[in-house]
Design a protein around this motif. Sequence first.
Motif, mmCIF file in Angstrom:
data_model
loop_
_atom_site.group_PDB
_atom_site.id
_atom_site.type_symbol
_atom_site.label_atom_id
_atom_site.label_comp_id
_atom_site.label_asym_id
_atom_site.label_seq_id
_atom_site.Cartn_x
_atom_site.Cartn_y
_atom_site.Cartn_z
ATOM 1 N N ALA A 91 39.658 43.944 40.462
ATOM 2 C CA ALA A 91 39.537 42.517 40.131
ATOM 3 C C ALA A 91 39.474 42.216 38.645
ATOM 4 O O ALA A 91 39.825 41.099 38.231
ATOM 5 C CB ALA A 91 38.295 41.942 40.817
ATOM 6 N N GLY A 92 39.016 43.149 37.830
ATOM 7 C CA GLY A 92 38.862 42.853 36.407
ATOM 8 C C GLY A 92 37.965 41.648 36.197
ATOM 9 O O GLY A 92 36.855 41.592 36.717
ATOM 10 N N THR A 93 38.453 40.645 35.470
ATOM 11 C CA THR A 93 37.687 39.411 35.250
ATOM 12 C C THR A 93 38.276 38.221 36.000
ATOM 13 O O THR A 93 37.994 37.065 35.675
ATOM 14 C CB THR A 93 37.622 39.086 33.748
ATOM 15 N N ASP A 94 39.078 38.495 37.008
ATOM 16 C CA ASP A 94 39.700 37.446 37.814
ATOM 17 C C ASP A 94 38.674 36.951 38.842
ATOM 18 O O ASP A 94 38.444 37.596 39.865
ATOM 19 C CB ASP A 94 40.935 38.004 38.507
ATOM 20 N N VAL A 95 38.063 35.803 38.591
ATOM 21 C CA VAL A 95 36.987 35.325 39.467
ATOM 22 C C VAL A 95 37.506 34.976 40.862
ATOM 23 O O VAL A 95 36.777 35.125 41.854
ATOM 24 C CB VAL A 95 36.253 34.127 38.844
ATOM 25 N N ALA A 96 38.752 34.523 40.963
ATOM 26 C CA ALA A 96 39.312 34.208 42.276
ATOM 27 C C ALA A 96 39.493 35.470 43.100
ATOM 28 O O ALA A 96 39.209 35.497 44.304
ATOM 29 C CB ALA A 96 40.641 33.476 42.126
ATOM 30 N N LEU A 97 39.954 36.539 42.457
ATOM 31 C CA LEU A 97 40.132 37.801 43.163
ATOM 32 C C LEU A 97 38.776 38.411 43.507
ATOM 33 O O LEU A 97 38.600 38.979 44.591
ATOM 34 C CB LEU A 97 40.961 38.769 42.317
ATOM 35 N N MET A 98 37.820 38.290 42.601
ATOM 36 C CA MET A 98 36.460 38.748 42.908
ATOM 37 C C MET A 98 35.954 38.093 44.190
ATOM 38 O O MET A 98 35.330 38.740 45.035
ATOM 39 C CB MET A 98 35.507 38.396 41.764
ATOM 40 N N ASP A 99 36.225 36.822 44.323
ATOM 41 C CA ASP A 99 35.736 36.066 45.466
ATOM 42 C C ASP A 99 36.390 36.515 46.767
ATOM 43 O O ASP A 99 35.831 36.331 47.843
ATOM 44 C CB ASP A 99 35.986 34.573 45.232
ATOM 45 N N ARG A 100 37.588 37.111 46.677
ATOM 46 C CA ARG A 100 38.319 37.544 47.864
ATOM 47 C C ARG A 100 37.895 38.912 48.382
ATOM 48 O O ARG A 100 38.037 39.195 49.562
ATOM 49 C CB ARG A 100 39.816 37.591 47.555
ATOM 50 N N GLU A 238 34.876 46.907 29.454
ATOM 51 C CA GLU A 238 35.581 45.924 30.276
ATOM 52 C C GLU A 238 35.287 46.113 31.765
ATOM 53 O O GLU A 238 35.183 45.136 32.512
ATOM 54 C CB GLU A 238 37.090 46.017 30.028
ATOM 55 N N TYR A 239 35.117 47.351 32.188
ATOM 56 C CA TYR A 239 34.837 47.604 33.601
ATOM 57 C C TYR A 239 33.369 47.348 33.935
ATOM 58 O O TYR A 239 33.047 46.840 35.017
ATOM 59 C CB TYR A 239 35.235 49.028 33.969
ATOM 60 N N ILE A 240 32.481 47.685 33.012
ATOM 61 C CA ILE A 240 31.064 47.393 33.228
ATOM 62 C C ILE A 240 30.844 45.882 33.284
ATOM 63 O O ILE A 240 30.043 45.387 34.087
ATOM 64 C CB ILE A 240 30.200 48.024 32.121
ATOM 65 N N GLU A 241 31.577 45.138 32.486
ATOM 66 C CA GLU A 241 31.489 43.678 32.525
ATOM 67 C C GLU A 241 31.874 43.151 33.902
ATOM 68 O O GLU A 241 31.203 42.274 34.469
ATOM 69 C CB GLU A 241 32.393 43.066 31.455
ATOM 70 N N SER A 242 32.950 43.702 34.460
ATOM 71 C CA SER A 242 33.383 43.274 35.789
ATOM 72 C C SER A 242 32.355 43.654 36.844
ATOM 73 O O SER A 242 32.078 42.868 37.770
ATOM 74 C CB SER A 242 34.734 43.909 36.127
ATOM 75 N N ILE A 243 31.782 44.837 36.726
ATOM 76 C CA ILE A 243 30.735 45.254 37.658
ATOM 77 C C ILE A 243 29.577 44.278 37.622
ATOM 78 O O ILE A 243 29.074 43.834 38.664
ATOM 79 C CB ILE A 243 30.258 46.682 37.322
ATOM 80 N N ALA A 244 29.128 43.932 36.425
ATOM 81 C CA ALA A 244 27.993 43.010 36.282
ATOM 82 C C ALA A 244 28.311 41.650 36.902
ATOM 83 O O ALA A 244 27.474 41.054 37.599
ATOM 84 C CB ALA A 244 27.629 42.853 34.814
ATOM 85 N N ALA A 245 29.533 41.163 36.671
ATOM 86 C CA ALA A 245 29.915 39.849 37.194
ATOM 87 C C ALA A 245 29.986 39.839 38.715
ATOM 88 O O ALA A 245 29.785 38.790 39.346
ATOM 89 C CB ALA A 245 31.257 39.430 36.605
ATOM 90 N N GLN A 246 30.253 40.998 39.319
ATOM 91 C CA GLN A 246 30.353 41.075 40.773
ATOM 92 C C GLN A 246 29.052 41.515 41.435
ATOM 93 O O GLN A 246 28.978 41.588 42.663
ATOM 94 C CB GLN A 246 31.477 42.031 41.166
ATOM 95 N N HIS A 247 28.040 41.765 40.616
ATOM 96 C CA HIS A 247 26.779 42.275 41.152
ATOM 97 C C HIS A 247 25.616 41.324 40.932
ATOM 98 O O HIS A 247 24.797 41.114 41.830
ATOM 99 C CB HIS A 247 26.454 43.633 40.509
ATOM 100 N N LEU A 248 25.517 40.748 39.750
ATOM 101 C CA LEU A 248 24.379 39.890 39.439
ATOM 102 C C LEU A 248 24.430 38.579 40.225
ATOM 103 O O LEU A 248 25.506 38.125 40.633
ATOM 104 C CB LEU A 248 24.351 39.587 37.938
ATOM 105 N N ASP A 249 23.277 37.996 40.420
ATOM 106 C CA ASP A 249 23.174 36.694 41.089
ATOM 107 C C ASP A 249 23.754 35.623 40.176
ATOM 108 O O ASP A 249 23.187 35.298 39.138
ATOM 109 C CB ASP A 249 21.692 36.407 41.386
ATOM 110 N N MET A 250 24.907 35.073 40.549
ATOM 111 C CA MET A 250 25.587 34.054 39.745
ATOM 112 C C MET A 250 25.480 32.674 40.378
ATOM 113 O O MET A 250 26.285 31.784 40.105
ATOM 114 C CB MET A 250 27.074 34.432 39.574
#
Length: 404
Positions: A91-100, A238-250
């Motif tokens: 997913a990288g930083t693609d929030v739409a793909l993260m959501d899928r 860049e990958y740790i950033e994506s991990i954090a965005a997909q793990h932390l309570d947003m």
Amino acid sequence: MSERTREDSVYEELGVPPVVNAAGTKTRIGGSRIRSEALEDMRRAAGEFVELGDLQARASELIAEVTGAEAGYVTSGAAAGLLLSAAAAIAGTDVALMDRLPDTGGVPDEIVMPRTHRTGYDHALRAAGATIVDVGTNDHHLGTGATNVEPWEIERAITDRTVAVGYVQKSYTQPDLSVVAEIAHENDVPVIVDAAAEVPPVENLSAFVEAGADLVVFSGGKGIRGPQTTGIVAGKREYIESIAAQHLDMHVAADVWNPPEGLIDRADFDGVPRQGIGRPMKVGKEELVGLVSALDSFVEEDQQAVRDEWSVRVDRIADRLREGGLDVTTTEPEGASVAPEAVVSLSGVETSARDLVAALRDENPRVYVGADGIDAGEIVVNPMCLTDEEADYAVSRILAAVAD
């Protein structure tokens, strides 16, 4: 063990048989003994509140210091680290793909892995939505001199649907990580390394990053002796950033979204990521602090003194078992073990290895020994998670079971 030890057991109070762990840092029996200083820091952490993103950002800095990676992250175990690493690669930083995720229909999702690196643990990669493409053979085990996988096989398997190359670090895995990393980077894809049980030695914390890993995953609850439900991911920012965005309570309004600096750059995202695939794998403030504390202690401790303690204990175990008439050899750390071990052959006794293992596990307290060699008529006694008193107890129960 003494009656006092048994009476102090919280598991006895709950009516659950405790385990004397002569098998090593196995998850199914609780991993390792958490360090006392980590327990105390967890107790202190439980009495206050903290923004988990801030704590993860600080943990990232500390992990980066000891691993040489650009950044780091604390996960709820190594398997969660693998899942989140795969999610980041997809997913990288693609929030739409993260959501899928784990739905990856129509997007690149393939992780190339040598066939002999495949294990049951790669289910964690697949759980993120990844499709594993394995390459190579098992020809090395035929004894012909052939290798299991050639570098060109990995390179040919990388296509425009490839998001990463997966690598499991063990003594037998081929090719060398540096070779795999070079191939992956020439094709602009990262390498994810499963090194869950590869510490100690402490040098391994940085060895895989130095060899070219983009993401390397360690268990926090094995040799590091942190909380059992923790893991570490170290790697490219860049990958740790994506991990954090997909793990932390947003779960916040966009107007007040203030992600932790140094971990997430808000400018990299179109909007606030929703609750990601990592949300069910949250890490509490207590576990975060406990892992950081244990990691610091692990790096600072006298590694040779620890190895010497294990060696003395395993020699004592072997001597007592030999006195009881068993055929015992001791090994140096190699393969799946980071400690010396006592290998007991049961070829000269009536009790089979399978029956012995089952009998020991049926006792109260249960006694767990290493059972990977039962088909060869062997058991293993590992000193890592034993006190001297427990080692004596385990030896006495092995000898008693063989004599029955």
